[in-house]
Design a protein around this motif. Structure first.
Motif, PDB file in Angstrom:
ATOM      1  N   ALA A 113       0.849  -1.189   0.000  1.00 38.25           N
ATOM      2  CA  ALA A 113       0.000   0.000   0.000  1.00 38.25           C
ATOM      3  C   ALA A 113       0.881   1.234   0.000  1.00 38.25           C
ATOM      4  CB  ALA A 113      -0.922   0.003   1.208  1.00 38.25           C
ATOM      5  N   THR A 114       0.429   2.239  -0.729  1.00 43.58           N
ATOM      6  CA  THR A 114       1.112   3.517  -0.764  1.00 43.58           C
ATOM      7  C   THR A 114       0.061   4.622  -0.845  1.00 43.58           C
ATOM      8  OG1 THR A 114       2.871   4.785  -1.819  1.00 43.58           O
ATOM      9  CG2 THR A 114       1.417   3.518  -3.257  1.00 43.58           C
ATOM     10  N   HIS A 115       0.492   5.854  -0.957  1.00 44.70           N
ATOM     11  CA  HIS A 115      -0.460   6.959  -0.923  1.00 44.70           C
ATOM     12  C   HIS A 115      -0.054   8.056  -1.891  1.00 44.70           C
ATOM     13  CE1 HIS A 115       2.767   8.093   1.815  1.00 44.70           C
ATOM     14  NE2 HIS A 115       2.486   9.341   1.483  1.00 44.70           N
TER      15      HIS A 115
ATOM     16  N   VAL B 128      -5.362   6.435  -1.801  1.00 44.64           N
ATOM     17  CA  VAL B 128      -4.686   5.308  -1.178  1.00 44.64           C
ATOM     18  C   VAL B 128      -4.588   4.246  -2.264  1.00 44.64           C
ATOM     19  CG1 VAL B 128      -4.817   3.529   0.580  1.00 44.64           C
ATOM     20  CG2 VAL B 128      -5.507   5.851   1.127  1.00 44.64           C
TER      21      VAL B 128
ATOM     22  N   VAL C  48      -3.457   0.499  -3.563  1.00 42.69           N
ATOM     23  CA  VAL C  48      -3.148  -0.875  -3.198  1.00 42.69           C
ATOM     24  C   VAL C  48      -2.517  -1.529  -4.420  1.00 42.69           C
ATOM     25  CG1 VAL C  48      -4.054  -3.055  -2.348  1.00 42.69           C
ATOM     26  CG2 VAL C  48      -5.103  -0.922  -1.618  1.00 42.69           C
TER      27      VAL C  48
ATOM     28  N   LEU D 239     -10.109   1.968   6.241  1.00 35.56           N
ATOM     29  CA  LEU D 239      -8.927   2.762   6.582  1.00 35.56           C
ATOM     30  C   LEU D 239      -8.972   3.056   8.073  1.00 35.56           C
ATOM     31  CD1 LEU D 239      -8.583   5.450   3.780  1.00 35.56           C
ATOM     32  CD2 LEU D 239      -7.056   3.569   4.261  1.00 35.56           C
TER      33      LEU D 239
ATOM     34  N   VAL E  19      -0.161   2.334   5.318  1.00 31.22           N
ATOM     35  CA  VAL E  19      -0.232   3.248   4.188  1.00 31.22           C
ATOM     36  C   VAL E  19       0.653   4.459   4.419  1.00 31.22           C
ATOM     37  CG1 VAL E  19      -1.762   4.710   2.837  1.00 31.22           C
ATOM     38  CG2 VAL E  19      -2.598   2.521   3.676  1.00 31.22           C
TER      39      VAL E  19
END
Length: 146
Positions: A37-39, A51, A53, A68, A141
């Motif tokens: 996961a990143t943002h 967000v 995935v 979340l 995240v």
């Protein structure tokens, strides 16, 4: 002489079976579901936050539901959930193709503030309820302190 041949055939069979079992374990290890996961956060509510995935495995992943969670670390517990963001009206299911990504957008009314000053000591996690698994997958995240 007869006993010597049977010994070597048995040793050859045991070695071959061990190598084939190791190969099967390696194939199963590489085929497992792996997610990250990143943002992509902005300070403009009109553009919004994302967000993302990422499915880095070779198999598709079907997510039935997601949540979340902003949480704090406590010394007597691992995590204490402070607040949650959930999808509205059952819109929490999606499928991520192999080696691809899926972005969850939070703009306008769904926008959330993410800065360190508004959420001191809190981290953002996404909890994914995946089809075929008993327990949800928890991915970090965002950590505002890093």
């Amino acid at each position: 002489m007869q006993g010597n041949i049977s010994f070597w055939l048995g040793a050859w069979g045991a070695l071959l079976a061990t190598l084939l079992a190791a190969l099967r374990f390696y194939e199963a290890w590489r085929a497992r579901q792996r997610l990250q996961a990143t943002h992509d956060f902005t300070s403009d509510p009109n553009i919004g936050n994302e967000v993302i995935v990422i499915n880095i495995s070779g198999t598709p992943v079907m997510v039935n539901y997601w949540v979340l969670e902003w949480s704090k670390r406590r010394w007597w517990r691992k995590r204490q959930v402070v607040s949650t963001i959930e999808p509205e009206h059952g819109g929490g299911s999606f499928t991520i193709s192999p080696h691809s990504r899926y972005a969850l957008g939070f703009a306008d009314a769904d926008y959330f503030d993410w800065g360190y000053k508004t959420r001191p000591g809190q981290k953002l996690w996404i909890k994914l309820h995946i089809a075929g698994r008993r327990k949800p997958v928890l991915l970090k995240v965002f950590d505002p302190e890093k």
